[in-house]
Write an enzyme that holds these catalytic residues in place. Structure first.
Site, PDB file in Angstrom:
ATOM      1  CE  LYS A   1     -32.503 -94.765  85.885  1.00  0.00           C
ATOM      2  NZ  LYS A   1     -32.777 -95.185  87.264  1.00  0.00           N
TER       3      LYS A   1
ATOM      4  CG  ASP B   1     -35.013 -87.902  82.256  1.00  0.00           C
ATOM      5  OD1 ASP B   1     -34.486 -88.990  81.945  1.00  0.00           O
ATOM      6  OD2 ASP B   1     -35.328 -87.606  83.429  1.00  0.00           O
TER       7      ASP B   1
ATOM      8  CD  GLN C   1     -37.013 -95.300  84.629  1.00  0.00           C
ATOM      9  OE1 GLN C   1     -36.999 -96.454  84.187  1.00  0.00           O
ATOM     10  NE2 GLN C   1     -36.492 -94.998  85.803  1.00  0.00           N
TER      11      GLN C   1
ATOM     12  CG  HIS D   1     -35.834 -88.519  88.417  1.00  0.00           C
ATOM     13  ND1 HIS D   1     -34.651 -87.950  88.818  1.00  0.00           N
ATOM     14  CD2 HIS D   1     -35.896 -89.727  89.017  1.00  0.00           C
ATOM     15  CE1 HIS D   1     -34.031 -88.786  89.631  1.00  0.00           C
ATOM     16  NE2 HIS D   1     -34.761 -89.872  89.774  1.00  0.00           N
TER      17      HIS D   1
ATOM     18  CB  CYS E   1     -35.974 -89.300  92.698  1.00  0.00           C
ATOM     19  SG  CYS E   1     -34.891 -90.264  93.721  1.00  0.00           S
TER      20      CYS E   1
END
Ligand code: C6P
Length: 411
Positions: free
Chosen positions: A230, A204, A207, A127, A367
């Site tokens: 999220k 990261d 998600q 991302h 993104c």
């Protein structure tokens, strides 16, 4: 198996916890399939935000009065809930604004530990949040930025990662689950490879935290970033996990109030962890409400969430694969999202017809422009991203709605 799992999960009961799921869009019941962008909020999170402002609101770490004491306690309780949730120590969890700020904090603070010609590795599936900060840093200080390739299936090429690693590699920063491909990267295995090279591993996890149990000690990552919004918490609150000894040796990111222990006209002693990295008045109510989101997730059980979402994703994958004109991107080893295109149709057209049916999906470059444009060689993609409050029936309605899309645009 199918029925017992759905029954055991009781998705209809869960849906009642989310007031927004009862609304209509364009006179159709809302089908919210944009959960990778942000998740909807359960009542308990909304109520916690309201209750905080109605009964406890005060600044933290400053006042001697009762409200200040209560706010401070609630804020630190939230720190503790987040640490326990990912199996970290209290001092290792820093509140930020979101994943983006967590990753920028690292880029800025680790900057001082790097020298010219050092190397940083990211991947082709990042991302922008885990790409642009490193790209800009590399440019400003003459660091080399390398990219781990992805194979045809959409998996990270670990042999390529091994080839890229060398004595100059100081930082490897990779996404856990791609927000475009859904690929689940083998973080534990990657941590071993990266540490054998004496490099740092940043993950990261924007998600992954919403969809699977994360144990930072078991994964043995050095840093991990994610966003509260999220994982069913409010916007404006994010998390950075870092190993204590690394955070201790890093320079602060922002300077000002609350991140200090003592200030004179000549020098400043910084506060202890985690507050050394939390300058100024933080997102107090948002942190407290994030704590409630975590209570809520714990009550359902991250393992059960993962199991139910896997079942839903497999169903969606099967249904989409049966559509002759649909191209699916990414690996079979995927989390709860699927990016696709319908031949000859622009993703924005697909998304807007689906919206007229009350179905919210995302369309665009997600993104992740280098991945979508330069690797997948598409201007844009459509993406369905699921949550544990979605149902098989919603997927059936979505598949039917694709026919309306075709009727509208295909001659
Ligand atoms: N992806 C999506 O629709 P923030 O905006 O800071 O909360 O999260 C940034 C981010 C970082 N890494 C990954 C893998 C992400 O997916 C995201 C956010 C959203 O895919 C919005 S672009």
């Amino acid at each position: 198996m199918e029925i017992s799992l759905t029954k055991q999960f009781n998705v209809e009961k869960i849906r009642k916890d989310f007031p927004i799921l009862a609304r209509t869009v364009n006179n159709k019941p809302l089908i919210y399939f944009d959960n990778s962008a942000t998740t909807q909020k359960p009542k308990i999170v909304i109520e916690t935000l309201n209750k905080f402002f109605e009964t406890h609101n005060a600044n933290i770490h400053r006042g001697i009065h009762k409200l200040a004491e209560e706010s401070t306690l609630l804020y630190e309780e939230a720190h503790k809930k987040v640490s326990d949730f990912i199996n970290a120590e209290f001092e290792e969890v820093i509140f930020t604004k979101n994943t983006t700020e967590s990753l920028n904090l690292l880029a800025y603070s680790l900057f001082n530990n790097l020298k010219e010609n050092d190397e940083i590795i990211v991947s082709q599936m990042e991302h922008h949040s885990n790409f642009v900060p490193w790209q800009q840093l590399a440019k400003s200080k003459n660091f080399k930025l390398n990219f781990v390739k992805i194979d045809k299936e959409g998996n990270l090429d670990l042999d390529h990662l091994k080839q890229l690693l060398n004595k100059k590699t100081k930082i490897v920063s990779l996404v856990h689950i791609s927000n475009v491909l859904g690929t689940i990267n083998p973080v534990k295995e990657i941590a071993k490879i990266v540490h054998e090279n004496n490099s740092l591993l940043i993950v990261d996890a924007a998600q992954s935290v919403p969809h699977m149990k994360i144990d930072v000690k078991d994964l043995d990552v050095d840093f991990l970033a994610f966003s509260g919004h999220k994982i069913y918490g409010p916007t404006g609150i994010g998390v950075l996990y870092g190993k204590k000894h690394l955070l201790k040796n890093m320079a602060p990111f922002l300077y000002g109030g609350d991140m200090i222990r003592e200030v004179t006209f000549e020098y400043t002693n910084f506060n202890q962890l985690p507050w050394k990295f939390e300058a100024g008045t933080p997102q107090i109510a948002e942190a407290v409400a994030l704590g409630s989101a975590i209570d809520y997730l714990n009550e359902i059980g991250p393992e059960r969430i993962e199991e139910y979402e896997k079942y839903l994703t497999n169903y969606l994958y099967k249904k989409l694969s049966e559509q002759k004109d649909v191209k699916i991107y990414g690996s079979k080893n995927r989390s709860s999202l699927i990016s696709f295109n319908i031949s000859d149709l622009h993703p924005h057209d697909v998304a807007s017809i689906l919206d007229s049916e009350g179905i919210a999906i995302r369309a665009g470059h997600m993104c992740a422009m280098p991945l979508v444009r330069e690797v997948l060689k598409e201007p844009a993609v459509c993406r369905v991203s699921l949550s544990f409050y979605n149902t098989k029936e919603e997927i059936d309605k979505f598949i039917l709605a694709l026919d309306k899309v075709r009727r509208t645009f295909k001659k």
